[in-house]
Design an enzyme around this catalytic site. Structure first.
Site, PDB file in Angstrom:
ATOM      1  N   ASP A  98      42.982  38.527  34.042  1.00 43.21           N
ATOM      2  CA  ASP A  98      44.077  39.333  33.519  1.00 43.21           C
ATOM      3  C   ASP A  98      44.729  39.843  34.700  1.00 43.21           C
ATOM      4  O   ASP A  98      44.165  39.965  35.932  1.00 43.21           O
ATOM      5  CB  ASP A  98      43.270  40.918  32.992  1.00 43.21           C
ATOM      6  CG  ASP A  98      42.843  40.592  31.643  1.00 43.21           C
ATOM      7  OD1 ASP A  98      43.053  39.517  30.882  1.00 43.21           O
ATOM      8  OD2 ASP A  98      42.258  41.517  31.098  1.00 43.21           O
ATOM      9  N   HIS A 155      37.632  33.614  35.254  1.00 44.43           N
ATOM     10  CA  HIS A 155      37.092  32.599  34.260  1.00 44.43           C
ATOM     11  C   HIS A 155      37.839  31.296  34.423  1.00 44.43           C
ATOM     12  O   HIS A 155      38.738  30.999  35.381  1.00 44.43           O
ATOM     13  CB  HIS A 155      37.668  33.260  32.711  1.00 44.43           C
ATOM     14  CG  HIS A 155      36.687  34.398  32.301  1.00 44.43           C
ATOM     15  ND1 HIS A 155      35.733  34.335  31.380  1.00 44.43           N
ATOM     16  CD2 HIS A 155      36.767  35.523  32.611  1.00 44.43           C
ATOM     17  CE1 HIS A 155      35.182  35.283  31.351  1.00 44.43           C
ATOM     18  NE2 HIS A 155      35.822  36.454  31.941  1.00 44.43           N
ATOM     19  N   SER A 261      42.306  41.741  43.440  1.00 43.56           N
ATOM     20  CA  SER A 261      42.873  41.033  44.523  1.00 43.56           C
ATOM     21  C   SER A 261      43.789  40.015  43.726  1.00 43.56           C
ATOM     22  O   SER A 261      44.262  40.448  42.856  1.00 43.56           O
ATOM     23  CB  SER A 261      41.758  40.350  45.361  1.00 43.56           C
ATOM     24  OG  SER A 261      42.487  39.644  46.505  1.00 43.56           O
TER      25      SER A 261
END
Length: 293
Positions: A98, A155, A261
């Site tokens: 995200d 992911h 980050s």
């Protein structure tokens, strides 16, 4: 009073260049400890942070702010089952995080675009390994920025077999838009963890870039990789013949940041991302990066 358009760049420049003199690792080490305190005010802090940064706890596996024993437990929260459906078929590449697209496109003769007027090389990013860098010299890349309010687990964009992990020590400049625009070769200067996979589409690199206040980077197979006292490049190879076979499915968790980050995704030539994706666009785990059929 609102900040004027002329004042914003000046403010960004001042913050960026102030960071040259900050003790990056000392500050981040302090954040590491503070965010793991079991403090009585943790629930208040979680609620305040969620309101300030627009965190939707209804998406989390644990929705109750009082259930998080430390701020870091909240920051690295898991999502509820089904919160991020995977788009496309098994072979299509998806967003691993995200966040927001910082830059996306093709690697140009080994160069990556950092920001307008600034670039850096794949060779620098991957720790100076010429043979490795050559595999991505004319491929595609996506630089994905995770803000403080985003979900912070990383992911797999496609199914892959882990080949190697490389820890590259460095500075911890902020990776926000203003600093990225001001500090030359920022992603090649910051501490980072390079994860190399073999996929059905050839080699893939996922680079987890540290930043100031990013007090730890983890992978699911190695646990905590940073912070590390090592100031030299570290390499770990994963070979089936040595019993170190690690295969992660598309959409599976592969790591996490303990504060916000950036992830840089590198592919070989022939893997092309949808040109509809442009800088500054928001993106979520599971959204398809390649054009649909």
């Amino acid at each position: 009073m609102a900040t004027t358009s002329s004042a914003r760049p000046l403010k960004s420049r001042l913050w960026a260049w102030t960071q040259l003199f900050l003790p990056h690792h000392l500050i981040s080490g302090l954040v590491f400890r503070v965010t793991r305190w079991r403090a009585p005010w943790t629930t208040w802090l979680v609620r305040r942070f969620a309101r300030t940064f627009g965190v939707d706890l209804n998406e989390a596996a644990e929705m109750d702010p009082a259930a998080y024993s430390t701020f870091n437990a909240f920051f690295t929260r898991a999502l509820a089952e089904g919160a991020r459906p995977l788009e496309g078929d098994e072979g299509s590449w998806i967003s691993p995080v995200d966040g927001r697209i910082s830059q996306i496109g093709h690697v140009q003769s080994g160069n990556l675009l950092q920001a307008k007027g600034r670039d850096y090389t794949v060779l620098e990013l991957l720790g100076g390994d010429e043979e490795l860098a050559a595999q991505f010299a004319d491929g595609s890349f996506a630089t994905l920025y995770l803000s403080p309010g985003d979900y912070h687990r990383v992911h797999m964009p496609v199914t892959g077999q882990l080949r190697e992990m490389v820890h590259v020590p460095g500075r911890l400049f902020s990776v926000n838009t203003g600093t990225v625009a001001e500090v030359p070769r920022l992603f090649a200067r910051n501490e980072r963890v390079v994860c190399l996979f073999d996929t059905a589409d050839g080699p893939m690199a996922m680079v987890l870039v540290g930043a100031i206040n990013v007090s730890a980077i983890e992978t699911v197979w190695a646990g905590l990789v940073t912070p590390s006292p090592q100031r030299q490049i570290g390499r770990w190879r994963y070979a089936e013949e040595q019993g170190l076979s690690i295969r992660l499915a598309r959409g599976a968790e592969m790591g996490r940041f303990n504060m916000g980050s950036t992830v840089i995704l590198l592919t070989r030539p022939g893997v092309d991302f949808d040109p509809a994706w442009q800088p500054e666009m928001p993106v979520r785990v599971g959204q398809r990066l390649q054009a649909g059929d």
